[in-house]
Scaffold this motif. Structure first.
Motif, PDB file in Angstrom:
ATOM      1  N   UNK A   1       0.823  -1.214   0.000  1.00 34.56           N
ATOM      2  CA  UNK A   1       0.000   0.000   0.000  1.00 34.56           C
ATOM      3  C   UNK A   1       0.857   1.264   0.000  1.00 34.56           C
ATOM      4  N   UNK A   2       1.971   1.219   0.736  1.00 30.86           N
ATOM      5  CA  UNK A   2       2.850   2.384   0.761  1.00 30.86           C
ATOM      6  C   UNK A   2       3.387   2.702  -0.626  1.00 30.86           C
ATOM      7  N   UNK A   3       3.724   1.649  -1.384  1.00 30.64           N
ATOM      8  CA  UNK A   3       4.241   1.856  -2.735  1.00 30.64           C
ATOM      9  C   UNK A   3       3.176   2.458  -3.640  1.00 30.64           C
ATOM     10  N   UNK A   4       1.927   1.964  -3.502  1.00 28.61           N
ATOM     11  CA  UNK A   4       0.823   2.491  -4.305  1.00 28.61           C
ATOM     12  C   UNK A   4       0.561   3.952  -3.948  1.00 28.61           C
ATOM     13  N   UNK A   5       0.536   4.233  -2.650  1.00 29.42           N
ATOM     14  CA  UNK A   5       0.302   5.618  -2.219  1.00 29.42           C
ATOM     15  C   UNK A   5       1.416   6.541  -2.693  1.00 29.42           C
ATOM     16  N   UNK A   6       2.643   6.021  -2.683  1.00 28.91           N
ATOM     17  CA  UNK A   6       3.767   6.807  -3.160  1.00 28.91           C
ATOM     18  C   UNK A   6       3.614   7.115  -4.653  1.00 28.91           C
ATOM     19  N   UNK A   7       3.179   6.114  -5.408  1.00 24.73           N
ATOM     20  CA  UNK A   7       2.972   6.310  -6.834  1.00 24.73           C
ATOM     21  C   UNK A   7       1.879   7.325  -7.116  1.00 24.73           C
ATOM     22  N   UNK A   8       0.798   7.244  -6.352  1.00 25.90           N
ATOM     23  CA  UNK A   8      -0.308   8.197  -6.521  1.00 25.90           C
ATOM     24  C   UNK A   8       0.158   9.614  -6.194  1.00 25.90           C
ATOM     25  N   UNK A   9       0.967   9.725  -5.137  1.00 22.01           N
ATOM     26  CA  UNK A   9       1.472  11.036  -4.743  1.00 22.01           C
ATOM     27  C   UNK A   9       2.367  11.628  -5.835  1.00 22.01           C
ATOM     28  N   UNK A  10       3.230  10.806  -6.415  1.00 25.49           N
ATOM     29  CA  UNK A  10       4.112  11.287  -7.486  1.00 25.49           C
ATOM     30  C   UNK A  10       3.298  11.737  -8.696  1.00 25.49           C
ATOM     31  N   UNK A  11       2.227  11.026  -8.983  1.00 25.51           N
ATOM     32  CA  UNK A  11       1.413  11.335 -10.160  1.00 25.51           C
ATOM     33  C   UNK A  11       0.535  12.559  -9.978  1.00 25.51           C
ATOM     34  N   UNK A  12       0.173  12.871  -8.748  1.00 26.16           N
ATOM     35  CA  UNK A  12      -0.836  13.912  -8.526  1.00 26.16           C
ATOM     36  C   UNK A  12      -0.343  15.137  -7.776  1.00 26.16           C
ATOM     37  N   UNK A  13       0.756  15.028  -7.061  1.00 30.29           N
ATOM     38  CA  UNK A  13       1.233  16.152  -6.246  1.00 30.29           C
ATOM     39  C   UNK A  13       2.104  17.084  -7.094  1.00 30.29           C
ATOM     40  N   UNK A  14       1.667  18.348  -7.297  1.00 29.37           N
ATOM     41  CA  UNK A  14       2.421  19.271  -8.158  1.00 29.37           C
ATOM     42  C   UNK A  14       3.867  19.505  -7.727  1.00 29.37           C
ATOM     43  N   UNK A  15       4.190  19.253  -6.476  1.00 29.61           N
ATOM     44  CA  UNK A  15       5.564  19.508  -6.031  1.00 29.61           C
ATOM     45  C   UNK A  15       6.576  18.620  -6.764  1.00 29.61           C
ATOM     46  N   UNK A  16       6.112  17.487  -7.278  1.00 27.98           N
ATOM     47  CA  UNK A  16       7.033  16.556  -7.949  1.00 27.98           C
ATOM     48  C   UNK A  16       7.394  17.002  -9.360  1.00 27.98           C
ATOM     49  N   UNK A  17       6.667  17.987  -9.892  1.00 31.46           N
ATOM     50  CA  UNK A  17       7.011  18.472 -11.228  1.00 31.46           C
ATOM     51  C   UNK A  17       8.379  19.156 -11.228  1.00 31.46           C
ATOM     52  N   UNK A  18       8.878  19.507 -10.056  1.00 34.29           N
ATOM     53  CA  UNK A  18      10.188  20.152  -9.953  1.00 34.29           C
ATOM     54  C   UNK A  18      11.300  19.253 -10.492  1.00 34.29           C
ATOM     55  N   UNK A  19      11.179  17.946 -10.269  1.00 37.81           N
ATOM     56  CA  UNK A  19      12.206  17.028 -10.774  1.00 37.81           C
ATOM     57  C   UNK A  19      11.741  16.236 -11.985  1.00 37.81           C
ATOM     58  N   UNK A  20      10.424  16.120 -12.159  1.00 29.58           N
ATOM     59  CA  UNK A  20       9.906  15.412 -13.331  1.00 29.58           C
ATOM     60  C   UNK A  20      10.151  16.217 -14.605  1.00 29.58           C
ATOM     61  N   UNK A  21       9.986  17.535 -14.551  1.00 29.87           N
ATOM     62  CA  UNK A  21      10.164  18.383 -15.727  1.00 29.87           C
ATOM     63  C   UNK A  21      11.562  18.264 -16.329  1.00 29.87           C
ATOM     64  N   UNK A  22      12.641  18.380 -15.536  1.00 30.55           N
ATOM     65  CA  UNK A  22      13.980  18.227 -16.127  1.00 30.55           C
ATOM     66  C   UNK A  22      14.212  16.858 -16.752  1.00 30.55           C
ATOM     67  N   UNK A  23      13.664  15.799 -16.142  1.00 37.86           N
ATOM     68  CA  UNK A  23      13.814  14.459 -16.708  1.00 37.86           C
ATOM     69  C   UNK A  23      13.126  14.354 -18.064  1.00 37.86           C
ATOM     70  N   UNK A  24      11.935  14.914 -18.163  1.00 38.78           N
ATOM     71  CA  UNK A  24      11.210  14.881 -19.430  1.00 38.78           C
ATOM     72  C   UNK A  24      11.917  15.721 -20.489  1.00 38.78           C
ATOM     73  N   UNK A  25      12.452  16.867 -20.087  1.00 42.71           N
ATOM     74  CA  UNK A  25      13.186  17.710 -21.026  1.00 42.71           C
ATOM     75  C   UNK A  25      14.420  16.990 -21.567  1.00 42.71           C
ATOM     76  N   UNK A  26      15.145  16.331 -20.681  1.00 43.00           N
ATOM     77  CA  UNK A  26      16.343  15.598 -21.116  1.00 43.00           C
ATOM     78  C   UNK A  26      15.970  14.461 -22.064  1.00 43.00           C
ATOM     79  N   UNK A  27      14.883  13.760 -21.734  1.00 43.49           N
ATOM     80  CA  UNK A  27      14.419  12.667 -22.596  1.00 43.49           C
ATOM     81  C   UNK A  27      14.025  13.194 -23.970  1.00 43.49           C
TER      82      UNK A  27
END
Length: 418
Positions: A1-27
């Motif tokens: 459950x912790x892993x699922x909740x962590x995944x949901x948080x990464x997908x929905x919490x705007x604070x994670x775009x801080x590190x997701x954006x650079x990864x997508x740009x590099x890709x």
């Protein structure tokens, strides 16, 4: 459950775009390099652009006399200056690989701006991958070298400046984008309302004057030679569109497409839908009836009221309003060509989220739209999906933002004065 909740948080919490954006740009940077390396360049308008600016560089200033292989010059003056610079940088337009590399840099800068605008509006991370997956968008930037690329980059830079409340910078950049391609006029009603509610009448009119001055400065060399020739070509509202190139209204048949009644109906529908959004959504910071809103806009409100209204011109409101105005314009445009997708592709993920659609439906809407824009030549089915996706997006945004369109309470100081 912790892993699922962590995944949901990464997908929905705007604070994670801080590190997701650079990864997508590099890709996406790697993907851009792969596209340029593996997929052949397609000549459509680049050669004509180079022929047109060559005439300009050789001294021609009459817009009616500037032509290329695909026809006359039909874009505003900033387009001429941009492609004149590219003409020199790419050995008179012959170094296509360098041109593609420059457009790859433009693409990545524009993508970074789009992500920054999304982050300012607190969009969830799960929609960010849709910003880098468009086959058609990569084609427009890297394989076609269209001027729409510069216009859309300017639009998102202007949006970002407005989100940061840097009003003058936003207005100058928007005017430069409009000076590249007149399709950015579709966003003007939203920008006007944002300025009038964010900084009120006097300062908003100053911003309008800045936009006009930028256009005049860009056009001055051509206006001095043939003012009507410039205006009639750079901002040609009466242009006749060819049915064979249309992406959106192919399914209605050529006879209807070319009819005056159809173009008039589209214009009226455009105006009606704009008025609906203006009266029920885009003037919500004013919190009053339409007549009361006009009174507020025509005078300087008390400071406490001014602060209350201006505080609601948030980054989310700015991005939603401008992208929606653009989507409405695209929905009722008489003819869309493939390059116009540059003004749609990066707007749809955000607007579908604002519509409140389920994430699965958001991805499905994006996928259907992307498929339709990659069908060449367009078919009855693909054109129906193009129009349908825009209609679903616009209707969804209107419905999805209904709860935030409640009237703002009038400050007690003003009630006492009424």
């Amino acid at each position: 459950m912790d892993l699922i909740n962590r995944g949901i948080d990464i997908a929905t919490n705007p604070k994670h775009t801080r590190w997701i954006s650079p990864l997508l740009l590099a890709t996406d940077a790697a993907l851009c390099a792969l596209v340029i390396w593996k997929i052949p360049y397609t000549e459509i308008d680049w050669k004509a652009y180079m022929e047109q600016v060559e005439l300009y560089l050789n001294g021609e200033r009459d817009y009616l006399k500037i032509r290329g292989g695909t026809g006359p010059l039909v874009y505003p003056a900033a387009h001429v200056y941009i492609y004149s610079a590219l003409y020199h940088l790419t050995n008179y337009g012959q170094n296509i690989l360098l041109a593609q590399s420059l457009f790859a840099i433009l693409y990545l800068l524009a993508l970074a701006l789009v992500m920054a605008c999304y982050r300012m509006a607190k969009a969830p991370p799960y929609i960010f991958p849709l910003l880098v997956l468009s086959k058609r968008l990569h084609s427009i930037f890297l394989l076609r070298l269209f001027n729409d690329c510069w216009a859309v980059a300017a639009l998102f830079l202007a949006i970002y400046a407005y989100q940061k409340r840097q009003w003058t910078i936003g207005s100058i950049v928007y005017a430069l984008g409009l000076g590249t391609k007149m399709s950015l006029l579709l966003a003007l009603p939203a920008i006007g309302l944002i300025l009038f509610q964010g900084i009120f009448t006097k300062r908003a009119l100053n911003q309008a004057q800045i936009m006009l001055n930028v256009q005049l400065a860009l056009a001055m060399p051509f206006i001095g030679t043939n003012p009507w020739g410039y205006l009639s070509r750079a901002f040609e509202f009466s242009r006749q569109f060819l049915f064979k190139w249309t992406v959106n209204w192919r399914f209605i048949g050529e006879e209807t497409f070319l009819s005056k009644k159809f173009s008039t109906a589209l214009l009226l529908a455009h105006v009606v839908v704009l008025l609906i959004f203006i009266s029920t959504r885009w003037t919500k910071p004013l919190g009053y009836s339409a007549s009361r809103a006009v009174q507020v806009l025509l005078r300087t409100p008390p400071l406490i009221e001014e602060a209350a209204i201006s505080s609601q011109i948030t980054p989310d409101f700015i991005l939603t309003t401008i992208l929606t105005a653009n989507a409405i314009g695209m929905l009722f445009a008489r003819s869309l060509h493939y390059q116009f997708y540059s003004l749609i592709a990066w707007a749809t993920p955000f607007l579908a989220w604002k519509a409140g659609y389920h994430p699965v439906l958001q991805y499905a809407l994006w996928a259907a739209q992307e498929w339709a824009w990659n069908v060449y030549p367009s078919t009855d089915i693909s054109s129906k999906i193009v129009v349908g996706a825009l209609a679903v997006t616009v209707n969804g945004v209107w419905w999805g933002t209904r709860e935030k369109a409640q009237k703002r309470s009038v400050p007690s100081e003003e009630r006492k004065g009424q």
